[in-house]
Design a protein around this motif. Structure first.
Motif, PDB file in Angstrom:
ATOM      1  N   LYS A   9      -1.340  -1.526  17.230  1.00 44.45           N
ATOM      2  CA  LYS A   9      -2.423  -0.679  16.727  1.00 44.45           C
ATOM      3  C   LYS A   9      -2.550  -0.849  15.215  1.00 44.45           C
ATOM      4  CE  LYS A   9      -1.486   2.896  20.221  1.00 44.45           C
ATOM      5  NZ  LYS A   9      -0.204   2.304  20.708  1.00 44.45           N
ATOM      6  N   PRO A  10      -3.763  -0.992  14.710  1.00 42.29           N
ATOM      7  CA  PRO A  10      -3.930  -1.072  13.255  1.00 42.29           C
ATOM      8  C   PRO A  10      -3.365   0.137  12.523  1.00 42.29           C
ATOM      9  CG  PRO A  10      -5.911  -1.810  14.354  1.00 42.29           C
ATOM     10  CD  PRO A  10      -5.025  -1.231  15.422  1.00 42.29           C
ATOM     11  N   GLU A  14      -3.949 -10.973  11.257  1.00 42.44           N
ATOM     12  CA  GLU A  14      -3.053 -12.129  11.160  1.00 42.44           C
ATOM     13  C   GLU A  14      -1.640 -11.627  10.873  1.00 42.44           C
ATOM     14  OE1 GLU A  14      -1.825 -16.041   8.692  1.00 42.44           O
ATOM     15  OE2 GLU A  14      -3.462 -14.821   7.921  1.00 42.44           O
ATOM     16  N   ASP A  15      -0.653 -12.380  11.253  1.00 41.94           N
ATOM     17  CA  ASP A  15       0.731 -12.003  10.983  1.00 41.94           C
ATOM     18  C   ASP A  15       0.946 -11.725   9.504  1.00 41.94           C
ATOM     19  OD1 ASP A  15       1.552 -12.134  13.574  1.00 41.94           O
ATOM     20  OD2 ASP A  15       2.421 -14.141  13.440  1.00 41.94           O
ATOM     21  N   ASN A  16       1.492 -10.525   9.227  1.00 43.46           N
ATOM     22  CA  ASN A  16       1.931 -10.159   7.880  1.00 43.46           C
ATOM     23  C   ASN A  16       0.830 -10.235   6.821  1.00 43.46           C
ATOM     24  OD1 ASN A  16       4.707  -9.841   8.743  1.00 43.46           O
ATOM     25  ND2 ASN A  16       4.769 -12.095   8.854  1.00 43.46           N
ATOM     26  N   ILE A  17      -0.420  -9.998   7.227  1.00 43.27           N
ATOM     27  CA  ILE A  17      -1.533 -10.070   6.283  1.00 43.27           C
ATOM     28  C   ILE A  17      -1.642  -8.809   5.431  1.00 43.27           C
ATOM     29  CG2 ILE A  17      -3.312  -9.078   7.784  1.00 43.27           C
ATOM     30  CD1 ILE A  17      -3.682 -12.174   5.496  1.00 43.27           C
ATOM     31  N   ALA A  18      -1.053  -7.688   5.873  1.00 41.63           N
ATOM     32  CA  ALA A  18      -1.133  -6.437   5.128  1.00 41.63           C
ATOM     33  C   ALA A  18      -0.578  -6.612   3.717  1.00 41.63           C
ATOM     34  CB  ALA A  18      -0.360  -5.334   5.856  1.00 41.63           C
ATOM     35  N   GLY A  19      -1.236  -5.980   2.760  1.00 37.88           N
ATOM     36  CA  GLY A  19      -0.785  -6.029   1.383  1.00 37.88           C
ATOM     37  C   GLY A  19      -1.307  -7.198   0.585  1.00 37.88           C
ATOM     38  N   ALA A  20      -2.044  -8.094   1.220  1.00 40.48           N
ATOM     39  CA  ALA A  20      -2.566  -9.260   0.504  1.00 40.48           C
ATOM     40  C   ALA A  20      -3.650  -8.851  -0.489  1.00 40.48           C
ATOM     41  CB  ALA A  20      -3.110 -10.280   1.489  1.00 40.48           C
ATOM     42  N   LYS A  21      -3.753  -9.611  -1.581  1.00 37.88           N
ATOM     43  CA  LYS A  21      -4.830  -9.463  -2.540  1.00 37.88           C
ATOM     44  C   LYS A  21      -5.963 -10.410  -2.148  1.00 37.88           C
ATOM     45  CE  LYS A  21      -2.190  -6.753  -4.988  1.00 37.88           C
ATOM     46  NZ  LYS A  21      -2.412  -5.286  -4.997  1.00 37.88           N
ATOM     47  N   ILE A  22      -7.183 -10.045  -2.496  1.00 44.75           N
ATOM     48  CA  ILE A  22      -8.363 -10.785  -2.042  1.00 44.75           C
ATOM     49  C   ILE A  22      -9.153 -11.310  -3.229  1.00 44.75           C
ATOM     50  CG2 ILE A  22     -10.503 -10.658  -0.694  1.00 44.75           C
ATOM     51  CD1 ILE A  22      -7.943 -10.350   0.939  1.00 44.75           C
ATOM     52  N   SER A  56      -4.537  -1.572   3.671  1.00 43.91           N
ATOM     53  CA  SER A  56      -3.672  -1.801   4.822  1.00 43.91           C
ATOM     54  C   SER A  56      -3.337  -0.447   5.436  1.00 43.91           C
ATOM     55  CB  SER A  56      -2.381  -2.510   4.401  1.00 43.91           C
ATOM     56  OG  SER A  56      -2.656  -3.726   3.745  1.00 43.91           O
ATOM     57  N   LEU A  57      -3.159  -0.421   6.738  1.00 41.95           N
ATOM     58  CA  LEU A  57      -2.815   0.824   7.421  1.00 41.95           C
ATOM     59  C   LEU A  57      -1.356   0.755   7.874  1.00 41.95           C
ATOM     60  CD1 LEU A  57      -6.158   1.306   9.382  1.00 41.95           C
ATOM     61  CD2 LEU A  57      -5.558   2.079   7.075  1.00 41.95           C
ATOM     62  N   ASP A  58      -1.071   1.083   9.116  1.00 45.06           N
ATOM     63  CA  ASP A  58       0.315   1.138   9.567  1.00 45.06           C
ATOM     64  C   ASP A  58       0.865  -0.193  10.049  1.00 45.06           C
ATOM     65  OD1 ASP A  58       0.550   3.932   9.086  1.00 45.06           O
ATOM     66  OD2 ASP A  58      -0.600   4.305  10.907  1.00 45.06           O
ATOM     67  N   SER A  59       0.009  -1.052  10.572  1.00 49.40           N
ATOM     68  CA  SER A  59       0.453  -2.350  11.058  1.00 49.40           C
ATOM     69  C   SER A  59       0.461  -3.365   9.929  1.00 49.40           C
ATOM     70  CB  SER A  59      -0.454  -2.844  12.184  1.00 49.40           C
ATOM     71  OG  SER A  59      -0.151  -4.180  12.527  1.00 49.40           O
ATOM     72  N   GLU A  60       1.475  -4.206   9.906  1.00 44.72           N
ATOM     73  CA  GLU A  60       1.553  -5.254   8.892  1.00 44.72           C
ATOM     74  C   GLU A  60       0.648  -6.434   9.208  1.00 44.72           C
ATOM     75  OE1 GLU A  60       5.482  -7.480  10.848  1.00 44.72           O
ATOM     76  OE2 GLU A  60       5.640  -6.410   8.926  1.00 44.72           O
ATOM     77  N   ASN A  61      -0.035  -6.370  10.349  1.00 45.00           N
ATOM     78  CA  ASN A  61      -0.830  -7.514  10.802  1.00 45.00           C
ATOM     79  C   ASN A  61      -2.342  -7.312  10.674  1.00 45.00           C
ATOM     80  OD1 ASN A  61       1.574  -8.855  11.606  1.00 45.00           O
ATOM     81  ND2 ASN A  61       1.596  -7.610  13.470  1.00 45.00           N
ATOM     82  N   TYR A  62      -2.758  -6.280   9.929  1.00 46.98           N
ATOM     83  CA  TYR A  62      -4.187  -6.024   9.728  1.00 46.98           C
ATOM     84  C   TYR A  62      -4.462  -5.746   8.265  1.00 46.98           C
ATOM     85  CZ  TYR A  62      -4.567  -5.389  14.812  1.00 46.98           C
ATOM     86  OH  TYR A  62      -4.536  -5.564  16.167  1.00 46.98           O
ATOM     87  N   LEU A  63      -5.647  -6.159   7.841  1.00 46.76           N
ATOM     88  CA  LEU A  63      -6.116  -5.891   6.498  1.00 46.76           C
ATOM     89  C   LEU A  63      -7.595  -5.550   6.569  1.00 46.76           C
ATOM     90  CD1 LEU A  63      -4.980  -6.053   3.524  1.00 46.76           C
ATOM     91  CD2 LEU A  63      -6.151  -8.260   3.376  1.00 46.76           C
ATOM     92  N   PHE A  64      -8.006  -4.536   5.821  1.00 45.79           N
ATOM     93  CA  PHE A  64      -9.405  -4.100   5.820  1.00 45.79           C
ATOM     94  C   PHE A  64     -10.001  -4.346   4.443  1.00 45.79           C
ATOM     95  CE2 PHE A  64      -7.368  -1.898   9.247  1.00 45.79           C
ATOM     96  CZ  PHE A  64      -8.320  -1.855  10.255  1.00 45.79           C
ATOM     97  N   ILE A  65     -11.107  -5.091   4.423  1.00 49.33           N
ATOM     98  CA  ILE A  65     -11.750  -5.478   3.167  1.00 49.33           C
ATOM     99  C   ILE A  65     -13.141  -4.855   3.123  1.00 49.33           C
ATOM    100  CG2 ILE A  65     -12.477  -7.392   1.715  1.00 49.33           C
ATOM    101  CD1 ILE A  65     -10.624  -9.202   3.379  1.00 49.33           C
ATOM    102  N   ASP A  66     -13.390  -4.017   2.129  1.00 48.40           N
ATOM    103  CA  ASP A  66     -14.701  -3.412   1.930  1.00 48.40           C
ATOM    104  C   ASP A  66     -15.494  -4.257   0.943  1.00 48.40           C
ATOM    105  OD1 ASP A  66     -14.570  -1.025   3.571  1.00 48.40           O
ATOM    106  OD2 ASP A  66     -13.018  -0.351   2.179  1.00 48.40           O
TER     107      ASP A  66
END
Length: 613
Positions: free
Chosen positions: A249-250, A44-52, A66-76
């Protein structure tokens, strides 16, 4: 996020909030999986850095990255004892709720983990979905997709679809096949030449020109009712150049090479103890073509994405197996992890890797149980037996000499000691990437008969390309679009209909009958085909082998392949150890029964199958 990325995940979990739409992969998961870890990729737009924040019993957040793109977030996530159900995932920035989506853990179907994979008692029918049958003309051309219906173009989309396969499952079942492997049907939103399916642009959605995810599951369920399993074709090595990842790219290292750099196709470097690092990279990191960017599975987030995607399809579509495209081109360590994860989750599943080498040493390297000098760990149960395919054609097309002809076929089988499990190899006379076997054998119906008799009676799991049963050919060209021609009768108005045998020549009807007879034999005696193969070195143009099983001592099969131009009396005393205990033999084609106290007359240029009792 670009518009394409927002459009391609139509079946993913979505929840609109503040006029945005978050996308999550996998779109759902299941309670009770063996591996209790799950990594969600949220786009999603600007989702990187969000708290869950997740508040659901049995589900906890292990890490958010978050990786290099500001539009991806990875939740383990850690899933321990969670029950099936839906729960919200809330996203916060600067203490403010900015997004919320609903995620679902589904209930697993009964015995999902213990599903039976395809094995040596099965026979596989390989289908090019776009070229088999058009069951729904409404999806021939879909708005928003550039590659439109064009049956006059060999590389165009011809309209075959999932509904077409469903409509003709009775034909496949009546022939005697017990498994279907289709070329990939995930979305290929490419400008042209998209019908083959190997340029994925969405890993979680069936291409709408084939149908939908739900229709794919209907194919699986309906096929199961007729005793047929479905094998998915998975592409781990590359994507299509129109995949949204190519615009965003993520991470910077998601793709190998910034632009087209062709693979060397020199697979030997992975096994060469003297190989240079640069040569290894040229093979593994190169692209197939400019429209197929090469994925970097060394990236742990991409690796996890691909592993979970394969599990998701097996579970959601109730599949019996996986065929992996361009197997060895992916990262070696990743392949070890991928196979281990899949086979841990589904111990009885079967997975076959495509390693297009005619060298058994290279092919066998990837199969589980094979001894390797480098102690590489592989959990891959099966590989495609390209060495056998190559020698089959050469053996039948070459003159009988001390070094050529049937001896070649004997020798390649004699090399089975290099495989972890030769009985679990997938054997074939041709496939979707090479000339049809009828063409390879110069349209010699006698040699075709030998080839198909061998493939359907030798060790391993036989795969037959659609149309082989009616002698489809590609005379005069090796273009893949012609090799994968439309199956006659699959389109309304076809003058020839192979499904009903209307308009077929006598030779085509005979070929169809022969395939059906051989498949009926396999279904009648599965114990023999899951058992052993014992063969005798070719002698005077005749090759003899037996299929037998210690658990069924009262029967066996004897196969005799003769390339002699005249009939020949075959003395049986040479085969005493295999014939001991049997008194009579019945020939497959004509039910002719003979006593085994005399010689067998072997017809000229023939392949005969005898049931020993």
């Amino acid at each position: 996020m670009n518009k394409k990325l927002l459009s391609v995940f139509s079946s993913l979990s979505l929840l609109t909030f503040n006029c945005y739409a978050a996308e999550v992969s996998p779109p759902n998961w299941w309670a009770g999986m063996k591996n209790n870890s799950l990594q969600l990729m949220v786009a999603e737009d600007n989702i990187a850095g969000a708290k869950i924040k997740i508040d659901y019993p049995g589900v906890s957040v292990k890490a958010v990255n978050s990786l290099d793109s500001e539009n991806y977030l990875f939740i383990d996530l850690q899933i321990n004892g969670a029950k099936p159900g839906k729960f919200p995932i809330r996203f916060y920035k600067d203490g403010q709720l900015v997004e919320e989506l609903t995620y679902e853990l589904k209930m697993r179907e009964e015995n999902a983990a213990q599903r039976r994979g395809f094995d040596a008692t099965d026979s596989i029918y390989l289908i090019t979905p776009d070229r088999f049958a058009n069951g729904d003309t409404q999806n021939d051309t879909v708005e928003g997709y550039a590659d439109k219906l064009n049956r006059n173009y060999k590389g165009g989309r011809h309209g075959g679809d999932i509904q077409g396969m469903i409509n003709h499952l009775d034909y496949i079942a009546d022939l005697g096949f017990t498994q279907i492997w289709t070329m990939p049907m995930l979305e290929n939103a490419m400008e042209q030449y998209s019908y083959h399916g190997y340029s994925t642009t969405d890993f979680y959605n069936i291409d709408p020109r084939y149908g939908s995810n739900s229709l794919y599951r209907e194919l699986s369920d309906t096929a199961a009712e007729q005793g047929i399993g479905v094998i998915i074709d998975v592409v781990l090595n590359h994507i299509g150049s129109e995949h949204p990842w190519m615009d965003d790219k993520p991470s910077a290292d998601w793709i190998n090479n910034e632009s087209f750099s062709p693979t060397s196709h020199r697979r030997e470097v992975l096994h060469d103890p003297h190989a240079a690092h640069e040569d290894k990279a040229a093979f593994s990191d190169g692209w197939f073509v400019p429209t197929m960017p090469d994925l970097n599975q060394r990236n742990p987030y991409l690796a996890q994405y691909l592993i979970q995607n394969s599990i998701w399809w097996v579970e959601s579509a109730n599949l019996s197996g996986i065929r992996v495209d361009t197997y060895s081109y992916s990262d070696k360590a990743f392949l070890s992890e991928w196979t281990t994860r899949l086979m841990t989750e589904y111990p009885n599943l079967n997975i076959v890797g495509e390693e297009w080498s005619v060298n058994p040493l290279i092919t066998s390297y990837w199969q589980q149980g094979t001894s390797r000098r480098d102690n590489y760990v592989s959990a891959l149960p099966s590989v495609m037996d390209f060495p056998l395919q190559s020698k089959l054609v050469s053996a039948l097309a070459s003159d009988e000499t001390w070094a050529t002809g049937l001896r070649e076929l004997y020798e390649v089988l004699a090399s089975d000691f290099v495989y972890g499990d030769p009985g679990n190899l997938v054997v074939f006379a041709d496939n979707h990437d090479m000339s049809r076997i009828f063409t390879q054998l110069d349209e010699d119906i006698t040699l075709w008969d030998m080839a198909m008799t061998f493939i359907l009676t030798t060790r391993g799991i036989p795969q037959v390309f659609y149309g082989t049963e009616i002698l489809m050919d590609n005379a005069g060209t090796d273009d893949h679009g012609i090799i994968r021609s439309d199956f006659p009768g699959g389109w309304q108005g076809d003058e020839i209909n192979a499904f009903t045998q209307t308009g077929l020549t006598a030779a085509q009807r005979d070929a169809h009958s022969k395939i059906k007879q051989l498949l009926a034999l396999r279904k009648a005696h599965p114990d023999l085909f899951s058992g052993e193969l014992t063969h005798y070195g070719p002698h005077e143009g005749v090759y003899v082998y037996f299929r037998h099983n210690k658990s069924s001592p009262d029967k066996a099969l004897m196969v005799i392949i003769s390339k002699n131009e005249t009939s020949k009396a075959l003395a049986l005393d040479r085969f005493e150890s295999m014939l001991n205990g049997f008194s009579r033999a019945t020939e497959l084609v004509n039910d002719n029964t003979i006593n085994l106290d005399k010689n067998i007359t072997v017809p000229a240029s023939s392949a005969t199958v005898w049931l020993l009792q």
